[in-house]
Scaffold this active site. Structure first.
Site, mmCIF file in Angstrom:
data_model
loop_
_atom_site.group_PDB
_atom_site.id
_atom_site.type_symbol
_atom_site.label_atom_id
_atom_site.label_comp_id
_atom_site.label_asym_id
_atom_site.label_seq_id
_atom_site.Cartn_x
_atom_site.Cartn_y
_atom_site.Cartn_z
ATOM 1 N N LYS A 111 0.758 -1.323 0.019
ATOM 2 C CA LYS A 111 -0.055 -0.007 -0.129
ATOM 3 C C LYS A 111 0.622 1.324 -0.151
ATOM 4 O O LYS A 111 1.674 1.277 0.710
ATOM 5 C CB LYS A 111 -1.006 -0.033 1.201
ATOM 6 C CG LYS A 111 -2.260 -0.669 0.947
ATOM 7 C CD LYS A 111 -2.911 -0.961 2.425
ATOM 8 C CE LYS A 111 -3.219 0.128 2.935
ATOM 9 N NZ LYS A 111 -4.269 0.937 2.586
ATOM 10 N N GLU A 596 -4.901 -1.880 7.772
ATOM 11 C CA GLU A 596 -4.265 -0.903 7.004
ATOM 12 C C GLU A 596 -5.054 0.528 7.055
ATOM 13 O O GLU A 596 -4.725 1.565 6.556
ATOM 14 C CB GLU A 596 -4.806 -1.401 5.269
ATOM 15 C CG GLU A 596 -6.313 -1.512 5.365
ATOM 16 C CD GLU A 596 -6.502 -1.803 3.682
ATOM 17 O OE1 GLU A 596 -6.025 -2.985 3.555
ATOM 18 O OE2 GLU A 596 -7.185 -1.092 3.017
ATOM 19 N N HIS A 685 -3.829 -17.121 -3.261
ATOM 20 C CA HIS A 685 -3.580 -16.261 -4.636
ATOM 21 C C HIS A 685 -2.773 -16.957 -5.512
ATOM 22 O O HIS A 685 -2.502 -16.303 -6.521
ATOM 23 C CB HIS A 685 -2.804 -14.808 -3.965
ATOM 24 C CG HIS A 685 -3.675 -14.215 -2.981
ATOM 25 N ND1 HIS A 685 -3.547 -14.288 -1.713
ATOM 26 C CD2 HIS A 685 -4.858 -13.303 -3.337
ATOM 27 C CE1 HIS A 685 -4.548 -13.462 -1.193
ATOM 28 N NE2 HIS A 685 -5.188 -12.971 -2.079
#
Ligand code: GLN
Ligand code: ZN
Length: 750
Positions: A111, A596, A685
């Site tokens: 991020k 986050e 993933h």
């Protein structure tokens, strides 16, 4: 007389109709050529420049456009290319670094500060390639053809680049090399005849900026010698303790963010060198709301005494907001009138500059905006009942009625190493098509529900066959874990075109919180009942937590975020009670976005985590002691916030662990966490099907560090992006791994 100009620090890149996304995806699947991709990209950049020019912006930031990610572009230009990509060239190399390719893992993605944008982490090693700024120079030249002297190149600053990198070379050598390369870059820009360059150093707002003070001082002294005026740009927070030395750096101007943190206060305390241009980031680049004329003007009046040369501008790049709120014609007018996306924010920048220059017409424009806000407050859905409920909350509402140890004895009895999933099962093209048909009105509500129920039935049957212990309904009715709930709550609005870039070609369309949040009806009970009616095994109720709902939406600006989180929490609290009444014995409240939301400065972490954890506790606190509450978080690094994680008081916490090499598990174990932990045993993933042996090893690691009664077995996140062909064998292997562990424990006689 003060000089007032306007500037921008970057613009959305995805295109008004997500042209970049479409072009990228077509290029990747081979249906468009590289030339056509580049052409689309240039058309978007050109249109962005023209929009900013038409808005009358004086210093237009250029060169922030990127095919994938600007941080990646700077790595490439500076020659910071890890060895595994050095044999590749051109777009092939760019996209290999961004997305990986057979046998070559991509750069890590993470991020960008506290935003929901993700950048690619540069890897700075020993061997660099030659720098190559030709594409950047070409862009600047192209921009000059359209924007002339307004062209202001945007350069990612060397210290921010380093601060965000994975650094495998010593800092001194790295900065010496970078200084040389940036000097080349700046000299090239000077030759192109630009008036000034913006160097973005958002890392200056991080708590550790002070460690780098002498590097900033020497780097910027070197850059100054090139003779091109430098405007040093900061955003996302205040400069904190770094303020006094940052304003003394040898630059021509400094931009500060006045929408977050304490920069005005610092300005008052330390002053500002009178000959320096002050970039005033006053139009919030991270929310979707219009300026509130009176507050903004008051701040501007205070700021203008500090410099005779002001730049009115957005607080950061406008990439964090969609393009144009005028297109949202389906939203009620009173709401649409107070929304402000990128284009509207440009107009606000211009308007504020005109106000400061005493423009009479601007005054009447401000009056119009005041009237929009008045109309909006009359229109905004307000729920006095929700407010009253919040006002009357008692400490016990935030607490389960019994402590964990006592709850435990009442909760469902399950085998050792119970197996479960994180909630979602494959969202196949058929399911997405089904939903599209239903939304277009081509299918009745009953037909749609019947189709969803068939998926649920299939999912339950598969889970029984696989032998999982705790089942889920599969989340087939959910497009997205936030949107699904937001659509059923009052107080949320949804845009048609409000896309923002998450990373590369990925875009999200966050809901907008615009009023009090209330729950008109149960949201998940129907699907839960359907699923539970099909099996004697326990089905988990699945909810998205209040903090995640908030962090993945655009919040309102007239209420603290904490209050909005508590309003959502009350709605979820009622849902928890309804699920329980419908027979749910286990309920999971997902909080993947809790971490986050952490503020950039660690000294503000406690304040955030206190209300964030309170919101979770308010949602969960209603549950009977016999109801087991799970939560799920899908990122690692808990060490620094483990006390707050404990305070969630969830009975079971499932975490992503397989990609972080068990680090999270070890942190949790070290901290003496004594509730149950769902140790993510495989990476969802990756398309690879994990073997039983791999997962046994992963679990043994868990057993080595935590009491066996504390351990659950699950994948590390939801399975919605996978295919059934991948999911079924993977889960079979996972269940087999749990069985092996149970036998090992039995054999070892513990
Ligand atoms: N329950 C959600 C799912 O399984 C959790 C997703 C997430 O953690 N991001 O998809
Ligand atoms: Zn997850």
């Amino acid at each position: 007389m003060i000089q007032v100009q306007t500037a921008t620090l970057g613009y959305p890149r995805i295109g008004k109709n997500r042209e970049l996304k479409k072009a990228l995806e077509s290029f990747w699947n081979g249906t468009v050529s590289a030339a056509s991709l580049v052409q689309t990209a240039q058309a978007i950049a050109t249109q962005n420049w023209q929009t900013q020019l038409a808005a009358g912006i004086d210093r237009i930031g250029v060169g922030d456009f990127s095919l994938y990610d600007p941080v990646l572009d700077w790595s490439l230009r500076l020659g910071i290319i890890p060895a595994r990509f050095q044999h590749l060239t051109g777009l092939e190399r760019t996209f290999a670094m961004a997305r990986g390719r057979e046998g070559i893992p991509a750069l890590e993605m993470t991020k960008w500060f506290d935003t929901n944008y993700h950048y690619l982490v540069p890897e700075i090693g020993e061997v660099w390639q030659e720098p190559d700024f030709s594409d950047f120079w070409a862009t600047v030249e192209r921009a000059k053809g359209i924007l002339g002297e307004r062209t202001t190149p945007i350069v990612l600053g060397p210290l921010t680049l380093v601060r965000l990198s994975r650094l495998e070379l010593d800092l001194e050598t790295t900065l010496t090399r970078l200084s040389e390369r940036y000097t080349l870059l700046l000299a090239g820009l000077k030759n192109l005849g630009v008036l000034e360059v913006q160097i973005h150093e958002p890392a200056l707002v991080l708590g550790d900026a002070g460690h780098f003070q002498k590097f900033y001082q020497s780097a910027y002294a070197t850059f100054q010698a090139v003779g091109l005026p430098i405007h040093l740009v900061t955003y996302f927070d205040d400069l904190g303790e770094a303020f006094p030395w940052v304003i003394q750096l040898p630059v021509a101007g400094i931009s500060l963010d006045f929408t977050r943190g304490q920069n005005l206060h610092l300005l008052r305390r330390y002053g500002f060198p009178g000959d320096l241009c002050l970039g005033v980031g006053i139009v919030d680049a991270r929310n979707v709301w219009q300026i509130q004329p009176d507050t903004v003007m008051a701040t501007l009046q205070a700021i203008q005494t500090f410099s005779s040369h002001l730049r009115i501008q957005p607080s950061a790049s406008l990439q964090f907001v969609p393009y144009d709120s005028r297109r949202e014609t389906e939203l009620p007018l009173p709401l649409r009138q107070v929304l402000s996306f990128a284009e509207q924010k440009l107009a606000e920048v211009k308007l504020l500059a005109q106000m400061l220059q005493g423009d009479v017409q601007a005054e009447s424009e401000l009056t119009t905006r005041r009237s929009y806000w008045e109309a909006f407050s009359a229109f905004r859905p307000s729920h006095p009942a929700v407010q009253t409920r919040l006002d009357h909350l008692q400490p016990r509402d935030f607490e389960r009625s019994l402590p964990y140890a006592q709850r435990l004895t009442q909760q469902p009895v399950l085998p050792l190493f119970p197996t479960t999933t994180i909630g979602s099962f494959p969202q196949t093209p058929e399911i997405r098509q089904l939903r599209a048909q239903w939304k277009r009105g081509e299918m009745t509500q009953q037909e749609y529900e019947a189709a969803i129920d068939r998926e649920i039935a299939k999912c339950i049957r598969y889970q029984e066959e696989i032998g999982l212990d705790v089942l889920v309904h599969g989340e087939f009715e959910r497009t997205d874990m936030v949107e699904f709930f937001a659509q059923q709550l009052s107080g949320f609005a949804f845009t048609q075109h409000g896309w923002v870039q998450s990373y590369g070609s990925r875009c999200v369309r966050p809901p907008i919180i615009y009023g009090d949040i209330a729950r008109p009806h149960p949201m998940t009970v129907r699907e839960f009942r359907v699923a539970q009616s099909l099996t004697p095994k326990i089905v988990k109720g699945m909810l998205t937590g209040p903090v995640t709902m908030l962090n993945w939406s655009f919040p309102r600006i007239d209420l603290p975020r904490a209050t909005q989180a508590l309003q959502i929490a009350l709605a979820l609290r009622d849902e928890v009670a309804d699920l329980e009444a419908a027979g749910a014995r286990i309920i999971q409240i997902d909080e993947p976005a809790l971490r986050e939301g952490l503020p950039l400065k660690p000294e503000r972490w406690d304040e955030y985590l206190t209300w964030a954890v309170d919101a979770f506790r308010l949602a969960a606190g209603i549950a009977q002691p016999a109801t087991q509450i799970h939560t799920h978080m899908c990122y690692s690094e808990f060490g620094d916030i483990i006390r707050h994680i404990e305070r969630l008081d969830a009975d079971v916490l499932s975490i992503e662990n397989s990609r972080s090499n068990n680090e999270t598990l070890l942190e949790i174990a070290d901290a003496g966490y004594h509730h149950q932990v769902g140790n993510g045993v495989y990476d969802v993933h990756s398309p690879a099907i994990p073997t039983t042996e791999q997962m046994v090893t992963q679990l043994q690691m868990g057993v080595a560090h935590l009491p066996k009664e504390q351990i659950w077995v699950n994948p590390d996140c939801g399975l919605k992006t996978r295919r059934w062909e991948e999911v079924l064998p993977a889960l079979k292997n996972m269940v087999a791994a749990a069985k092996i562990l149970r036998e090992e424990v039995y054999v070892s006689g513990e």
